[in-house]
Design an enzyme around this catalytic site. Structure first.
Site, mmCIF file in Angstrom:
data_model
loop_
_atom_site.group_PDB
_atom_site.id
_atom_site.type_symbol
_atom_site.label_atom_id
_atom_site.label_comp_id
_atom_site.label_asym_id
_atom_site.label_seq_id
_atom_site.Cartn_x
_atom_site.Cartn_y
_atom_site.Cartn_z
ATOM 1 C CD GLU A 73 -7.369 17.866 -0.338
ATOM 2 O OE1 GLU A 73 -7.179 16.664 -0.109
ATOM 3 O OE2 GLU A 73 -8.327 18.286 -1.014
ATOM 4 C CD1 TRP A 117 -10.981 16.347 1.865
ATOM 5 C CD2 TRP A 117 -11.592 14.231 2.285
ATOM 6 N NE1 TRP A 117 -12.089 16.067 1.112
ATOM 7 C CE2 TRP A 117 -12.483 14.777 1.338
ATOM 8 C CE3 TRP A 117 -11.776 12.903 2.700
ATOM 9 C CZ2 TRP A 117 -13.546 14.049 0.812
ATOM 10 C CZ3 TRP A 117 -12.843 12.185 2.160
ATOM 11 C CH2 TRP A 117 -13.709 12.762 1.230
ATOM 12 C CD1 TRP A 165 -13.005 -8.734 -2.572
ATOM 13 C CD2 TRP A 165 -12.459 -7.314 -4.213
ATOM 14 N NE1 TRP A 165 -13.408 -7.469 -2.186
ATOM 15 C CE2 TRP A 165 -13.084 -6.577 -3.180
ATOM 16 C CE3 TRP A 165 -12.038 -6.625 -5.349
ATOM 17 C CZ2 TRP A 165 -13.292 -5.207 -3.244
ATOM 18 C CZ3 TRP A 165 -12.243 -5.261 -5.415
ATOM 19 C CH2 TRP A 165 -12.857 -4.563 -4.370
ATOM 20 C CG ASN A 191 -4.427 13.030 -3.981
ATOM 21 O OD1 ASN A 191 -4.816 12.068 -3.328
ATOM 22 N ND2 ASN A 191 -5.253 13.874 -4.574
ATOM 23 C CD1 TRP A 243 -11.693 -3.073 -0.287
ATOM 24 C CD2 TRP A 243 -10.222 -2.217 1.169
ATOM 25 N NE1 TRP A 243 -12.209 -3.249 0.975
ATOM 26 C CE2 TRP A 243 -11.333 -2.723 1.888
ATOM 27 C CE3 TRP A 243 -9.181 -1.627 1.880
ATOM 28 C CZ2 TRP A 243 -11.409 -2.656 3.286
ATOM 29 C CZ3 TRP A 243 -9.269 -1.560 3.268
ATOM 30 C CH2 TRP A 243 -10.375 -2.070 3.953
ATOM 31 C CD1 TRP A 252 -5.157 2.108 0.394
ATOM 32 C CD2 TRP A 252 -5.961 1.214 -1.492
ATOM 33 N NE1 TRP A 252 -4.125 2.023 -0.511
ATOM 34 C CE2 TRP A 252 -4.584 1.473 -1.675
ATOM 35 C CE3 TRP A 252 -6.681 0.653 -2.547
ATOM 36 C CZ2 TRP A 252 -3.914 1.182 -2.868
ATOM 37 C CZ3 TRP A 252 -6.010 0.360 -3.739
ATOM 38 C CH2 TRP A 252 -4.644 0.626 -3.884
#
Length: 477
Positions: A268, A271, A299, A334, A352, A375
């Site tokens: 993580e 990440w 959208w 998360n 987003w 996102w």
DNA sequence: TTTTGAGTTGTTCGA
DNA sequence: GTCGAACAACTCAAA
């Protein structure tokens, strides 16, 4: 010799190479600059509250010598140099596009005026220009990025200790009251939020220790269950640099036996490195689709839907619980971030960037790299993104990851009396059970703002349309 | 250059 | 209830 140590996203005295360098040279002027726009634009409300609290702690660590000034870095530094006769400036590097630009210009100006400037790596395990492929181009897929980092890149350095002796100088003429951060009118809200946290270096270390002692042993499995205390909650501390990634790395290596939980947690952390890598190499990440064929994505526009999502009033309990947790604490687990993200982008079909902006304003861990990369991942337009047909079902997710409802009931007290069987689908609950639980749909808790099945099919159709559009384009090209 | 294998986190449907 | 397949090909990374 007097050196200015310019603090930014490194609000700590331990493992702070810039501070150590400054201390080794003699007298140190610790400085924080509140940059223009930072209070109103760059930082969200929750982050600003954290920043204020964290600066206060840092100031304590520096025996009250921290100088906080509002203004453009170049002019502030020039003024402090005039006031103090400092001959050098040092800082730890930042990686956001605007910050890189500011720092580059500032460094050039200072050097041109004969001031020594020294910058350091302190916020990342690996510089983004180092963690590239053999051909020098950036990675776009996480797994090879991670494998390469672990196998080929240098092992993260051991953290450096707090300078043993700090010769701090005060520049009281330039100190600005913390109230100038503009938080006074938000006091009640801020106080409520900060009850959940202890900003500052000591608070960060306490959290790390608590996680290693209590959460880590079940991390790999438990991290998916928001009712458990199985995640570290270090993200805001990491964002503000109250603790460094290599302090965390080092603590894991030296204090934890090798196991899957530790490996998973370090993944993580990698990440985070990957997000910074992406932002560095693709500086439009916060605003533009990384996969440009999403640019024509259809959208929807609906301020009502957006407002319902923001306020935790969608009628889907796991979504609403997450949005309420965010509002109350400045944080969201998360697993729930993915659920609410999927709901906004796919079920509501809202851009987003709207979610990104709301998170930015609400999160205490708001971080440009993590927020925009995540996102885009959720929306399917980012690097290594989820396939578009992967649409979370908020009922299934709730039943699977909060089966006893501990998380959902905590943040939605109006549903606390609903039995487990209907907690994630109150609209299917028999009227007698609803009234026993004190729930009146449309009154004490909203009806669902969209239906799951049609909204899912609408999202898949939108994706299909985008694909067809693209193939028409490539046929034309 | 070409080829090959692989890619955070899910859901639904039908056997 | 459980399980595998389908979902959608496509891009990326590395040999």
């Amino acid at each position: 010799m007097t050196t200015i140590c310019w603090f930014r996203q490194d609000l700590r005295v331990t493992d702070n190479p810039a501070l150590a360098w400054a201390a080794s040279r003699g007298q140190v002027i610790p400085l924080y600059i509140l940059e223009p726009g930072e209070a109103s634009v760059t930082l969200g409300g929750a982050s600003l509250a954290w920043l204020e609290a964290s600066l206060a702690k840092l100031n304590d660590s520096l025996d009250g010598a921290l100088c906080v000034v509002e203004g453009h870095p170049e002019s502030v530094l020039a003024q402090v140099i005039r006031d103090t006769g400092a001959t050098a400036v040092t800082w730890n590097r930042r990686y956001e596009p605007l910050a890189i630009e500011t720092d580059k210009e500032t460094m050039a100006t200072l050097k041109a005026s004969g001031v020594e400037v020294q910058s350091f790596k302190a916020g990342l395990l690996w510089e983004p220009w180092v963690s590239v492929k053999k051909d020098g181009t950036p990675y776009r897929v996480f797994t090879p990025f991670c494998k390469n980092a672990l196998a080929q890149l240098p092992t993260p350095e051991a953290p450096i200790p707090r300078p043993s002796a700090l010769n701090l100088a005060r520049t009281e003429s330039t100190v600005v009251e913390a109230s100038s951060l503009g938080l006074a009118d938000r006091r009640p809200w801020v106080q409520r939020m900060l009850k959940y946290w202890v900003p500052g270096e000591a608070g960060a270390m306490t959290r790390l220790n608590a996680f290693i002692d209590q959460g880590l042993e079940d991390y790999k499995r438990g991290r998916d269950f928001p009712a458990l205390e199985a995640v570290s909650r270090l993200s805001p501390h990491i964002h503000f640099g109250e603790i460094s990634p290599r302090q965390i790395w080092h603590a894991m290596q030296t204090r934890v036996e090798g196991d899957a939980n530790k490996e998973h947690f370090l993944r993580e952390l990698i990440w985070r490195e990957f997000s910074y890598h992406l932002l560095y190499h693709f500086p439009t990440l916060p605003t533009e689709n990384l996969q440009t064929h999403f640019d024509g994505f259809p959208w929807m526009t609906s301020s009502e839907s957006l407002a319902a999502w923001q306020r935790g009033m969608t009628g889907y309990p796991i979504v609403d619980a997450g949005m309420r947790e965010l509002w109350a604490t400045g944080y969201m687990h998360n697993r729930v971030r993915m659920i609410v993200g999927s709901f906004l982008v796919k079920n509501l079909l809202l851009d987003w960037r709207l979610g990104e902006r709301w998170f930015w304003d609400c999160l205490v861990d708001a971080d440009q790299a993590n927020n925009s990369a995540s996102w885009q991942w959720v929306a399917g337009c980012g690097a290594d993104a989820a396939p578009y047909f992967r649409i979370f079902n908020p009922v299934t997710q709730g039943e699977k990851f909060d089966p006893q409802g501990g998380y959902t009931r905590r943040w939605l007290p109006e549903l606390a009396q609903l039995p487990d069987a209907y907690l994630y689908k109150p609209w299917e609950c028999p009227p007698i059970v609803l009234s026993d639980a004190g729930v009146v749909l449309g009154d004490t808790y909203p009806h669902p703002i969209v239906e799951l099945k049609p909204s899912r099919e609408r999202a898949l159709a939108a994706y299909q349309a985008m694909k067809d559009h693209r193939s028409v384009h490539s046929a034309e090209g």
